[in-house]
Design a protein around this motif. Structure first.
Motif, PDB file in Angstrom:
ATOM      1  N   SER A   1       0.788  -1.157   0.228  1.00 41.37           N
ATOM      2  CA  SER A   1       0.053   0.111  -0.109  1.00 41.37           C
ATOM      3  C   SER A   1       0.506   1.628  -0.217  1.00 41.37           C
ATOM      4  O   SER A   1       0.081   2.055  -0.652  1.00 41.37           O
ATOM      5  CB  SER A   1      -1.219   0.583   1.013  1.00 41.37           C
TER       6      SER A   1
ATOM      7  N   ARG B   1      -5.969  -6.715   7.899  1.00 40.42           N
ATOM      8  CA  ARG B   1      -6.410  -5.237   9.247  1.00 40.42           C
ATOM      9  C   ARG B   1      -7.062  -5.233  10.708  1.00 40.42           C
ATOM     10  O   ARG B   1      -6.159  -5.429  11.635  1.00 40.42           O
ATOM     11  CB  ARG B   1      -8.044  -4.854   7.930  1.00 40.42           C
TER      12      ARG B   1
ATOM     13  N   ASN C   1      -2.635  -0.804  15.875  1.00 37.52           N
ATOM     14  CA  ASN C   1      -2.592   1.138  16.049  1.00 37.52           C
ATOM     15  C   ASN C   1      -3.599   1.219  16.812  1.00 37.52           C
ATOM     16  O   ASN C   1      -2.851   2.050  17.025  1.00 37.52           O
ATOM     17  CB  ASN C   1      -3.224   0.392  14.443  1.00 37.52           C
TER      18      ASN C   1
ATOM     19  N   ARG D   1       0.342   1.806   9.030  1.00 40.20           N
ATOM     20  CA  ARG D   1      -0.934   2.972   9.297  1.00 40.20           C
ATOM     21  C   ARG D   1      -1.089   3.229   7.554  1.00 40.20           C
ATOM     22  O   ARG D   1      -2.588   3.433   7.174  1.00 40.20           O
ATOM     23  CB  ARG D   1       0.120   4.114   9.745  1.00 40.20           C
ATOM     24  N   ALA D   2      -0.195   3.144   6.979  1.00 42.48           N
ATOM     25  CA  ALA D   2      -1.369   3.889   5.466  1.00 42.48           C
ATOM     26  C   ALA D   2      -2.020   2.836   4.853  1.00 42.48           C
ATOM     27  O   ALA D   2      -3.166   2.627   3.918  1.00 42.48           O
ATOM     28  CB  ALA D   2      -0.151   4.019   4.096  1.00 42.48           C
ATOM     29  N   PHE D   3      -2.256   1.479   5.460  1.00 40.83           N
ATOM     30  CA  PHE D   3      -3.383   0.689   4.575  1.00 40.83           C
ATOM     31  C   PHE D   3      -4.035   0.355   5.489  1.00 40.83           C
ATOM     32  O   PHE D   3      -5.870   0.107   5.073  1.00 40.83           O
ATOM     33  CB  PHE D   3      -2.190  -0.571   4.644  1.00 40.83           C
ATOM     34  N   THR D   4      -3.972   1.149   6.375  1.00 44.62           N
ATOM     35  CA  THR D   4      -4.789   0.462   7.684  1.00 44.62           C
ATOM     36  C   THR D   4      -6.091   1.356   7.435  1.00 44.62           C
ATOM     37  O   THR D   4      -7.275   1.938   8.303  1.00 44.62           O
ATOM     38  CB  THR D   4      -4.739   0.243   8.796  1.00 44.62           C
TER      39      THR D   4
END
Lengths: 273, 272, 258
Positions: free
Chosen positions: B216, B256, B263, C251-254
């Motif tokens: 990503s 995720r 996160n 971070r970028a992906f979530t």
């Protein structure tokens, strides 16, 4: 393991030949046409006939019978030597590899010392000390071959000792005999089979050579090497006398070596994948 | 169009069996674009690049087309292919530790590779390399040249590897899991380095990974492979935000889920 | 307190020749405590000595100094009821020549169970870790990585140990399988009241499963995070670097809105 071996054509033919020889040796008294030590003075150098399928030697003894009984000395003593070397080698190798430390050091340095001499020189000098005879041959071959087995088995044990499944067994302190029979033996077995089948030919040759030199089996016990030795005196007049034991030794040793090669191929971890 | 792969099929066969490993792989890489190939182990992602690059041996049967600058890589002769492979297509492999010969210094490696491909003197090569190092923020090239591979970390080696690849000014860099064997801190540096390449030069990148987070950061297009088949192919944002195939959805969802807690803990700080 | 690791030091000889011996210190005085029912993460990059520490705790490697002390309640238990381990490399964790059934019943050998009870137990365990009973006759090479790691987990929980060391237990697995195995581990911990020491290099995995995290660098614990909500407030330099790098990467992906 056996299944795999039989699926390979070379290996199964070799096994067939070897078992045929073994059976012939076991049933020698039944199938041999004559007493191997019976000399018939009318039959010196008798040609091939129904009564003497391979002729007779310089003392009028049946060559076929002597070859058949020779299996008992040559092949069986070779197997016996192998068996002793293997079992002692495995025990010492496992002790050395598993316990390690100082004991391992002592055993390994002793092996190094023994390995410093060429096997043939080693065997000859040992027989010089022990005196001729089949027992000395077995002992000498045993001592000459033992360090190879100890070293190989030790290194396998050390290799498997670092596998995670052995580490697991060590963690939960599984009993030693479980590790030995479940983890070590099945994994080492293939390597032992390779080394053993390669070496059996060497031992047969060694027994024959020593008998040829007159250091082995006492006459008149039939033995291929001593048959060769006796035949060499009449090499110029009756060369075929040398051919029979010579070819027999060649067939058996070549079979053993071929078997060793194919066993090695079969158990090569790369070939297994 | 830089690279156009059409209906790439790869079979593996021995005397008895034939196994189809890749089925109808079709994709394109434009100039100055990054294609990400995502797949789990055994999905055929490394095999795809191996096939394009002609690195597979004879037991693999490769069919289809791979046009690189209008030449079909799959029908080229070995000799020509090797020329393209060194100069126009550069590979970056998974474990930097094994890519370097432990007996040579980094400077030696650089001189050897560059002299061979660019036909220049060693000094020129090292000077040129120093410029590349500067571009990717590797400081003090002299010190790096004098070191042996084992004296540097995996991340550092990988960055040097990328710099060497870059210095040959290839049109395409194929990076096969370049960050798998190295730790987070170096991973970040490698990713930044690749990002910088994207910004500064015209080089296209094929980035192979099992890690969607990494892709990503870099990819414009993402192709998802599952058991040798393409299950998803499209612009990166679309693939990540609205995956069409079940497999991709599953991959994204589990990833995720895995990252979520981390996160959450990390972003706490921004709130409080 | 269940396990207390006290000032462990361990070094290995390098360049082991007769004349010159130098030692490389891998563990430089490691101390920490593991409490009952928790999952403690030990986070460090490869080569930081975390796997050696694992072996010292398991008792298959002796430390140069320091000791591993078990709580009174478990210190007298036979070792198979005290602790167990799941390794990263699942293929070398099981003997390739044994069937699944034999693999799982190895730790049951020293228990008092009868043969039939053992068989029953193996069946239960297989179901417990999400495999089917029919798998017990298979050999390791007939299983996928995820399945094999489940077999290892089944073997680990078989004698109901108090404490399990997970040495990179999910690192060789695909991401989608990782999540499943982690959930399985969390579930088992809950149900059997296990305690884990989870050694890993992957901070997202550590954050997923662990209650507390120790950050390990170069043979030392450099940061101890007792409340993961404070994860972002790490003070050690290396820990900060590590966390920010990981956060940057993930971070970028979530956060697709970015």
């Amino acid at each position: 393991m056996m299944k795999k071996l039989l699926a390979n054509r070379v290996a199964s033919i070799c096994l067939l030949i070897l078992s045929a020889f073994t059976l012939a040796g076991i049933f020698a008294p039944v199938i041999a046409p004559h007493d191997p030590n019976l000399s018939d003075f009318t039959k010196f150098f008798a040609p091939i006939s129904w009564e003497y399928p391979l002729g007779a030697d310089h003392l009028g003894r049946c060559i076929l019978s002597r070859l058949l009984f020779g299996i008992r000395t040559t092949l069986f003593y070779a197997f016996l030597t192998m068996l002793i070397t293997l079992s002692v080698g495995t025990v010492i190798g496992i002790i050395s590899g598993y316990i390690g430390g100082k004991l391992d050091n002592v055993i390994m340095r002793t092996c190094d010392m023994l390995l410093a001499f060429p096997s043939e020189v080693m065997v000859l000098s040992l027989i010089g000390v022990l005196g001729p005879g089949i027992t000395s041959i077995i002992i000498a071959n045993f001592i000459a071959k033992l360090p190879w087995y100890v070293r190989m088995i030790r290194s396998s044990v050390i290799r498997f000792n670092h596998q995670n499944y052995v580490l697991y067994s060590n963690t939960i302190e599984t009993r030693f005999h479980y590790k030995l029979f479940r983890h070590f033996f099945p994994n080492i077995a293939s390597e032992i089979a390779i080394l053993a089948s390669m070496d059996i030919g060497w031992i047969i040759l060694s027994i024959s050579t020593l008998s040829f030199l007159g250091l082995g089996v006492e006459l008149p016990t039939p033995e291929w090497g001593s048959m060769l030795s006796e035949a060499k005196d009449v090499l110029l007049t009756n060369p075929e006398q040398m051919m029979y034991p010579g070819v027999t030794i060649m067939i058996v040793v070549a079979t053993c070596n071929l078997l060793g090669d194919s066993v090695r191929e079969l158990f090569d971890p790369k070939a297994q994948a | 169009m830089l690279l156009e792969v059409k209906d790439l099929n790869v079979c593996w066969r021995d005397h008895k069996n034939e196994i189809q490993l890749l089925k109808d792989i079709t994709f394109e890489v434009e100039r100055n674009q990054c294609l990400g190939i995502l797949g789990e182990s055994g999905s055929g992602k490394s095999l795809t690049c191996g096939a394009i690059n002609g690195l597979l041996d004879e037991s693999f049967q490769v069919t289809g087309n791979a046009f690189f600058e209008n030449q079909d890589l799959l029908t080229l002769k070995k000799e020509q292919r090797r020329k393209i492979r060194g100069k126009k297509i550069a590979m970056i492999l998974q474990s930097p530790m094994t890519a370097f010969n432990p007996l040579f210094t980094i400077g030696g490696h650089i001189a050897e590779t560059m002299c061979m491909h660019l036909q220049c003197s060693c000094k020129e090569a090292l000077d040129q390399m120093a410029q590349v190092f500067q571009r990717v923020n590797l400081s003090n090239p002299k010190m790096i040249y004098a070191k042996y591979p084992h004296e540097l970390s995996g991340g550092m080696l990988q960055r040097i590897m990328i710099s060497i690849a870059l210095s040959l000014q290839p049109s395409l860099i194929i990076a096969d899991e370049p960050t798998t064997a190295i730790d987070y801190v170096s991973q970040k540096e490698v990713i930044s380095e690749l990002q910088m390449i994207r910004e500064q030069s015209e080089t296209s990148i094929i980035f192979i990974s099992h890690d969607l987070s990494l892709l990503s950061h870099l990819a414009d297009q993402i192709m998802v492979l599952n058991q040798g088949q393409m299950v998803e192919y499209g612009p990166a944002q679309d693939v990540i935000r609205s995956p069409k195939s079940e497999h991709t959805q599953h991959l994204i969802q589990t990833r995720r889920l895995l990252v979520q807690r981390f996160n959450h803990y990390m972003t706490n700080q921004h709130v409080s | 307190m269940l396990v207390s690791v006290q000032n462990i030091r361990k070094s290995f000889a390098v360049g082991d020749s007769w004349f010159k011996k130098s030692r490389h210190e891998v563990l430089k005085g490691v101390s920490f405590e593991l409490f009952e029912g928790e999952c403690l993460g030990l986070l460090g990059e490869s080569g930081s000595g975390k796997s050696t520490l694992g072996k010292v705790i398991l008792g298959i490697e002796n430390p140069d100094s320091g000791e591993v002390v078990f709580a009174d309640a478990i210190s007298d238990l036979p070792s198979h009821e005290k602790m167990s381990v799941v390794f990263q490399d699942y293929t070398s964790s099981v003997n390739p020549r044994l069937r699944v059934e034999e693999i799982i019943s190895e730790p049951l050998l020293r228990t008092q169970l009868t043969h039939a009870e053992k068989k029953q137990k193996v069946n239960e365990l297989l179901v417990e870790v999400g495999l089917s009973e029919s798998m017990k006759t298979r050999f390791p090479h007939q299983l996928s990585g995820g399945q094999l790691q489940r077999v290892c987990i089944a073997r680990a929980i078989a004698p109901s140990p108090k404490f399990i060391l997970l040495d990179e237990a999910v690192s060789s697995l695909d991401v989608s399988v990782q999540a499943q195995v982690l959930d399985l581990l969390a579930n088992l911990k809950q149900r059997f009241g296990l305690s884990y020491l989870f050694i890993t290099h992957d901070i997202t995995v550590a954050a997923y499963l662990c209650n507390r995290i120790l950050i390990f660098q170069d043979g030392k614990v450099v940061e101890q995070v007792d409340d993961l909500n404070n994860l972002a407030h790490a003070t050690n330099n290396y820990a900060k670097q590590l966390l920010s790098a990981a956060h940057f990467l993930e971070r970028a992906f979530t956060e697709p809105a970015a």
